[in-house]
Enzyme design. Sequence first.
Site, short mmCIF file in Angstrom:
data_model
loop_
_atom_site.label_atom_id
_atom_site.label_comp_id
_atom_site.label_asym_id
_atom_site.label_seq_id
_atom_site.Cartn_x
_atom_site.Cartn_y
_atom_site.Cartn_z
N PHE A 1 25.02 -51.56 48.44
CA PHE A 1 23.92 -51.39 49.40
C PHE A 1 22.55 -51.78 48.86
CE2 PHE A 1 27.16 -48.32 50.88
CZ PHE A 1 27.36 -48.80 52.16
N TYR B 1 26.73 -57.94 49.21
CA TYR B 1 26.05 -58.82 50.16
C TYR B 1 26.38 -60.26 49.81
CZ TYR B 1 23.13 -54.70 51.23
OH TYR B 1 22.67 -53.46 51.60
N HIS C 1 29.72 -45.90 59.39
CA HIS C 1 29.03 -46.80 58.47
C HIS C 1 27.57 -46.98 58.93
CE1 HIS C 1 28.15 -50.50 56.20
NE2 HIS C 1 29.13 -50.12 55.41
N ASP D 1 32.03 -54.52 50.14
CA ASP D 1 31.91 -55.63 49.20
C ASP D 1 30.44 -56.05 49.12
OD1 ASP D 1 31.73 -56.84 51.70
OD2 ASP D 1 33.06 -58.49 51.22
#
Length: 228
Positions: free
Chosen positions: A80, A69, A193, A67
Amino acid sequence: MTAETIPESWRSVLEPALASPEARRLGGWLKAEEAAGKQVFPPRGTRLAALALTPLDQVRCVILGQDPYHGPGQAHGLAFSVQDGVKVPPSLVNIYKELEADLGLPRPATGDLSKWARQGVLLLNNTLTVESGQAGSHAGRGWDAITDACVAAVAASEVPTVFILWGSHAKKKASRVPALGRASHHLLLTSAHPSPLSAHNGFFGSRPFSQTNAFLDEHGRGTIDWRV
């Protein structure tokens, strides 16, 4: 959410998802949240930036995020990514470290990944909005119907494409798209991740950028200039 808000290249494949009860509830819920004074990121007009910058017929690589920031001024519609001038978040710092180790490229000073998006890298979060300061707060509110359809549309294409899945959440999303599991002509790259909590568990050293370019070049789709 209405069909008019969807970039043209994605409209026809997303129409069924937009007509779903989940998507209809999402639109009303978002309006109610904002009417109640809650700050939602990214701001209106940028929530579908990933689809606007990367038309469906130009997708060469999909990078799935979770999701947006949730800090002020960070999210701008690309997974990202942050706009130029915003401090590079920790996960993106680690992505840049792997980029340097993989391709020898210097770590960029900017966190804006728009250049990737314009080259066919779909930077798609599973959930496209979030409440300020509340990570994961909009999960399960209906975005899945829309973003699952985006992934399914790319996976259904006969054109060889790379799917980069970082972390268990991205892998779970891929498992919901049957065409992705069946389509051997695509390349699936999975690892931990890039967040500071998990990057040392398999993200570092995974070399996704060189593998992506090797695959795309092999299949006549050119290569991506990963410089930011």
